[in-house]
Design an enzyme around this catalytic site. Structure first.
Site, PDB file in Angstrom:
ATOM      1  N   GLU B 195       0.829  -1.206   0.000  1.00 44.67           N
ATOM      2  CA  GLU B 195       0.000   0.000   0.000  1.00 44.67           C
ATOM      3  C   GLU B 195       0.867   1.262   0.000  1.00 44.67           C
ATOM      4  OE1 GLU B 195      -0.992  -2.847   1.703  1.00 44.67           O
ATOM      5  OE2 GLU B 195      -2.408  -3.000   0.058  1.00 44.67           O
ATOM      6  N   ASN B 278      -0.123  -7.556  -3.641  1.00 47.39           N
ATOM      7  CA  ASN B 278      -0.725  -6.819  -4.760  1.00 47.39           C
ATOM      8  C   ASN B 278       0.292  -5.944  -5.486  1.00 47.39           C
ATOM      9  OD1 ASN B 278      -1.089  -5.230  -2.074  1.00 47.39           O
ATOM     10  ND2 ASN B 278      -1.164  -3.658  -3.658  1.00 47.39           N
ATOM     11  N   ASP B 320      -6.816  -5.881  -5.720  1.00 45.92           N
ATOM     12  CA  ASP B 320      -5.992  -6.052  -4.520  1.00 45.92           C
ATOM     13  C   ASP B 320      -6.034  -7.491  -4.016  1.00 45.92           C
ATOM     14  OD1 ASP B 320      -4.295  -5.393  -2.394  1.00 45.92           O
ATOM     15  OD2 ASP B 320      -5.987  -4.978  -1.069  1.00 45.92           O
TER      16      ASP B 320
END
Lengths: 156, 592
Positions: B195, B278, B320
C-alpha cells in the site's frame, strides 16, 4: 516562538505547486535560542510530552470556505486519506473527524502536527508542503462536522 | 538453521524424546509428533496439523481454560506462540516484546522477556495495524522481525540478543510484520508495503551472524529477481525478462508485490515457497500489463535465493488480490495419481493445486463465491475474467465484486489433516464496490488510490469456517459465522479442528462434521492462530491469542480502546462488532 509567524509570513508568496522548500536563515536563529518557550505552571500537566504551544500561530484562511475545500483536495492529493481515510474518519491513522485531538485542536496545534509530524507514524510535512497548503489542510480538518456516532455514549 | 549433515543426529534425538537442543527442527508427519511447536505453521509444509491425539471428539466438551496472560499490548494479535523445551515463546504486536514462559513451574512464570527499542514511526507505515505474525525457533535461537524493519536473533535460553540486522527502510514505506522462515543456514524474511509502493523482496540472512547474503526482488529485471540462466522456469510463459516486460516503463520500481504472509519449505526439493502481494497502486490503469510477479507464488533455492519457478494467480490484478497466503505442501492424488502438490487458498477466491517440483498447475476451484472470473483455464493458466468486473479510473465505480479485497481468505492460515484428508479454511463472505483514483507517489505515504466499501455476501453472514476437499474441489461442511473468520486453523489427530472468531469465541469442532463441541469467550476477537503441544505433565494443550486487530482495527469502526481522541463510527457492513469485543492481547491455554 515569536519567530514562527514571521517565518511563515515570508513564505506566503510560495505557490502550492512549489512543494519543496528549505528552511531558511531564520531557522538558524531559532536554533540558536538558549531555551525553549516557557510552559505555564498551571498547565504543566496537560502540556506533558507536547511540543511548545502553538497558539500564537494564526491561520490566514480562518473562515475561508474555499480554502477548506482546497484543503479537502490536498487531503487526497497528498495521500493523507491513505492513513486517515476519506472524510478523515480514521483508518490506520486516528480519526480527525471526531472533534477530539491527541495533540491539540487549535489551528496552530494542527499546523504543528502536520508541519513537524507526530511520533506514532505521522510524517513531517514541513519540508514538503508550503505553509499555505498546510493552512488549507488545517482549514479543511476544522470544517468537518463530527458525525453523531462519535458522541461519548454508544447504546445498542 | 539445521544443516544437512546434522540430520542423523536430529532423527536420533527425536526418536529418543525431544530434549535435545536442535531436536525441534523437523516438524512432524501423521502419527508422529514431538509435542513441540517450533515454527509458525508447525512444520515446513505449513500443515498446522498436530499429531497429538489426547484431545478427541469424545472429550473436547470437557476442555477448559487452564492459564491466561495479558500481553499488555492492544494491537491485533496475529501469529501464534511457539513451544520448545517446555518453554512458551510469545511475540506481541508493536512494540514487539518477546515473553518466554517456563511451563515446568506453577503459573508458568516468565523466564525472560525481551523489550526491543522499536521506532514508533513504524506505526504509521504499517498499512493495517501493527501486527506481528510470529517467531521461528531453530538451533537454540528465536528469530523474529521487529515492525520497524529489523530482524533479530535471540538466545532461546536467556533472551540475550545475538544479532539485529536492519533489513527494510521505513522511509520508503517498508515494514516487517511477517514471520521468518529458517532453513539450513538461512533466515528468510520479506518486506511489507504493497500500500506504500515498495518493491517487494525476500532476503536470505546468515543465521549465525545476521549478515544479508542475498536479496531476491519479486518484480523488475531478471538479475534482481535472481533468475539464473537455465535454473528458472515458468510453466507456461517462456523467454527472459518476464517480469520487466510486463510493466510500463519503470512502474515496477514502485510495483508492490510485498511478502507479508507465510513461507514453506520442501527439504527434498530444497525449495522455499512464498506468495507475493498486490501490485501498486490499486488503480490498474497506472500500470497496464500483467505486473509479474505480483500476486504470484515463487519457488526459490534457500542457499543463494535463485528463482526456480513462479506462477501468477491474478495477472494485472484489478482487485488487490494479494497471494501472500500460505503454501501447503502435501502429496495429493490428482487424476488417480499421487503428486507432490502445493495447495494455496488465494485471496481471489480460488484454491490452486500445483506440482511443487515443476510449478505445473493441476487444479483450480472456487472455495468461496467468486464473480470476477468464471474459472481458471488450466491450459493457459489464466483466469477467465468477467470484463464487467474490471476496475480502473475510466470505469468509475464497479459494483458487487466478490470476494472483497479482504479475500476469500486473507492472512488467516488454513490447516490440513492427513487423517480426514480435508483442509480447514477460515473464510470471509463479503462483496465490494470498487472506485479508483489516480494517485501520486510520495515516499513513505500510502500509494493506493481507491475507495472500496464492503457489503455482506450471499446469506448475510460475513464469514465461515469451512472444510474443503481439494481433490474433489468441494466444500464438505461449513460453520457460518456472523463476522469474517480472521483466525488461523489448527487440525489434530484426535479428529478436531480449532479456530477463533472476531467476536471473541474460541471453538473446537468435529473435523468430519463441523459440529461445535466446545466454545469459550476469550475476551477479545481472535485474529491469531491456535497451536497444540504437550506440557511437561505429558498432557495435550491448545494455545491461542485473543486480541482483535489487523485489518479489523481499520475496518470495523469503534473497537479502539487505547485512544480517547480516536472515536470512529461503526462500519456500515458490521455495525455492532464493538458490542462483542474491544482490543486487548491475551494468551490462552486450554486443556482437559
Amino acid at each position: 516562538m515569536d519567530l514562527w509567524p514571521v517565518t511563515i509570513m515570508r513564505r506566503t508568496a510560495l505557490l502550492i505547486s512549489c512543494l519543496v522548500i528549505h528552511l531558511g536563515a531564520s531557522d538558524a536563529a531559532q536554533a540558536q535560542r538558549s531555551a525553549p518557550p516557557p510552559v505555564r505552571s498551571d498547565q504543566h500537566v496537560e502540556a506533558g510530552g507536547q511540543p511548545p504551544p502553538a497558539g500564537t500561530l494564526r491561520n490566514p484562511f480562518q473562515g475561508d470556505q474555499q480554502a477548506a475545500e482546497d484543503g479537502g483536495k490536498l487531503f487526497s492529493a497528498f495521500n493523507c486519506d491513505g492513513c486517515h481515510a476519506g472524510g478523515a474518519a480514521g483508518a490506520v491513522g486516528p480519526s480527525l473527524a471526531d472533534g477530539r485531538w491527541r495533540y491539540g485542536g487549535t489551528d496552530g496545534e494542527i499546523y504543528h502536527s502536520i508541519f513537524y509530524g507526530r511520533p506514532r507514524g505521522m510524517p513531517a510535512w514541513g519540508g514538503t508542503l508550503p505553509p499555505e497548503a498546510i493552512w488549507r489542510l488545517v482549514s479543511y480538518l476544522k470544517s468537518i462536522e463530527p458525525a453523531k456516532d462519535t458522541s461519548a455514549t454508544v447504546t445498542w | 538453521m539445521f544443516r544437512p549433515q546434522r540430520w542423523a543426529v536430529l532423527v536420533a534425538a527425536l526418536s529418543a524424546g525431544w530434549n535435545g537442543r536442535g531436536a525441534a527442527q523437523t516438524g512432524s508427519g501423521p502419527g508422529r509428533d514431538d509435542g513441540q511447536w517450533t515454527m509458525p505453521a508447525k512444520d515446513f509444509a505449513s500443515t498446522r496439523y498436530s499429531a497429538l491425539a489426547q484431545l478427541t471428539t469424545g472429550n473436547a466438551q470437557r476442555l477448559r481454560p487452564v492459564w491466561s496472560f495479558s500481553t499488555g499490548v492492544l494491537g491485533g494479535h496475529e501469529g501464534q506462540p511457539l513451544v520448545v523445551n517446555h518453554t512458551m515463546y510469545v511475540v506481541t504486536p508493536y512494540p514487539n516484546v518477546v515473553y518466554a514462559f517456563d511451563l515446568t513451574k506453577e503459573g508458568y512464570p516468565l523466564k525472560w522477556k525481551y523489550r526491543p527499542n522499536v521506532n514508533s514511526a513504524a506505526i504509521g507505515i504499517a498499512c493495517c495495524d501493527v501486527v506481528n505474525r510470529g517467531a521461528f525457533y531453530a538451533d537454540g535461537r528465536i528469530y523474529y522481525n521487529l515492525l520497524d524493519g529489523h530482524t533479530v536473533a535471540l538466545d532461546a535460553a536467556s533472551g540475550r540478543e545475538i544479532w539485529k540486522t536492519k533489513v527494510a527502510d521505513l522511509n520508503i514505506g517498508e515494514t516487517t510484520p511477517m514471520a521468518p522462515l529458517v532453513v539450513k543456514d538461512r533466515v528468510i524474511v520479506g518486506n511489507s508495503g504493497g500500500e506504500f509502493g515498495v518493491r517487494g523482496w525476500v532476503k536470505g540472512l546468515d543465521a549465525e551472524t545476521g549478515k544479508i547474503i542475498w536479496t531476491g526482488y519479486n518484480v523488475g529485471p531478471d538479475a534482481d529477481l535472481l533468475v539464473k540462466p537455465g535454473s528458472f522456469r515458468s510453466f507456461r510463459a517462456s523467454g527472459t525478462q518476464l517480469s520487466l516486460n510486463s510493466w510500463p516503463k519503470e512502474a515496477w520500481k514502485l510495483g508492490g508485490a510485498p511478502v507479508w504472509g507465510w513461507l514453506s519449505y520442501d527439504p527434498k526439493l530444497d525449495l522455499v515457497y512464498y506468495g507475493t502481494g498486490n501490485p501498486a497502486p490499486y488503480n490498474a490503469e497506472q500500470r497496464p500489463g500483467d505486473n509479474r510477479w505480483a500476486t504470484s507464488v515463487m519457488a526459490r533455492d534457500p542457499d543463494d535465493g535463485s528463482l526456480r519457478w513462479a506462477y501468477q494467480f491474478t495477472p494485472a490484478d484489478n482487485w488487490d488480490y494479494d497471494a501472500t497466503q500460505e503454501m501447503i505442501l502435501t502429496d495429493l492424488p490428482v487424476k488417480g495419481k499421487v503428486r507432490q502438490t502445493l495447495v494455496h487458498f488465494d485471496k481471489n477466491g480460488f484454491v490452486y493445486t500445483f506440482d511443487r517440483g515443476t510449478g505445473e498447475l493441476l487444479a483450480a476451484d472456487a472455495y468461496v463465491p467468486v464473480n470476477w472470473a468464471r474459472g481458471v483455464d488450466l491450459r493457459t493458466g489464466r483466469p477467465e475474467v468477467d470484463s464487467t468486473k474490471l476496475t480502473g479510473v475510466s470505469r468509475g465505480t464497479v459494483k458487487d465484486i466478490c470476494p472483497t479485497l479482504e479475500g476469500g481468505k486473507n492472512q488467516q492460515p488454513a490447516a490440513f489433516s492427513p487423517v480426514t484428508r480435508l483442509f480447514y479454511v477460515p473464510t470471509n463472505n463479503m462483496c465490494m464496490d470498487y472506485t479508483t483514483a489516480n494517485v501520486s507517489y510520495i515516499a513513505g505515504t500510502p500509494y493506493i488510490g481507491a475507495a472500496i466499501p464492503y457489503k455482506p455476501g450471499a446469506g448475510g453472514h460475513l464469514g465461515a469456517f469451512i472444510a474443503f476437499d481439494v481433490t474433489k474441489g468441494k466444500k464438505i461442511w461449513e460453520v457460518k459465522e456472523p463476522y469474517p473468520v480472521w483466525s488461523g486453523a489448527l487440525a489434530t489427530r484426535g479428529g478436531l479442528a480449532f479456530y477463533g472468531t472476531l467476536d471473541g469465541w474460541f471453538k473446537a469442532v468435529d473435523g468430519r462434521t463441523g459440529a461445535v463441541l466446545y466454545k469459550f469467550k476469550v475476551g477479545s476477537g481472535v485474529v491469531g492462530n491456535p497451536i497444540s503441544f504437550l506440557g511437561p505433565d505429558g498432557k495435550q494443550y491448545v494455545a491461542v491469542y485473543a486480541g482483535i486487530g489487523g485489518d479489523w482495527l481499520l475496518l470495523s469502526g469503534d473497537v479502539r480502546s487505547d485512544d480517547p481522541t480516536d472515536v470512529r463510527p461503526p462500519a456500515s457492513f458490521m455495525p455492532d462488532i464493538a458490542r462483542h469485543t474491544s482490543q486487548g492481547g491475551i494468551v490462552w491455554i486450554f486443556g482437559l
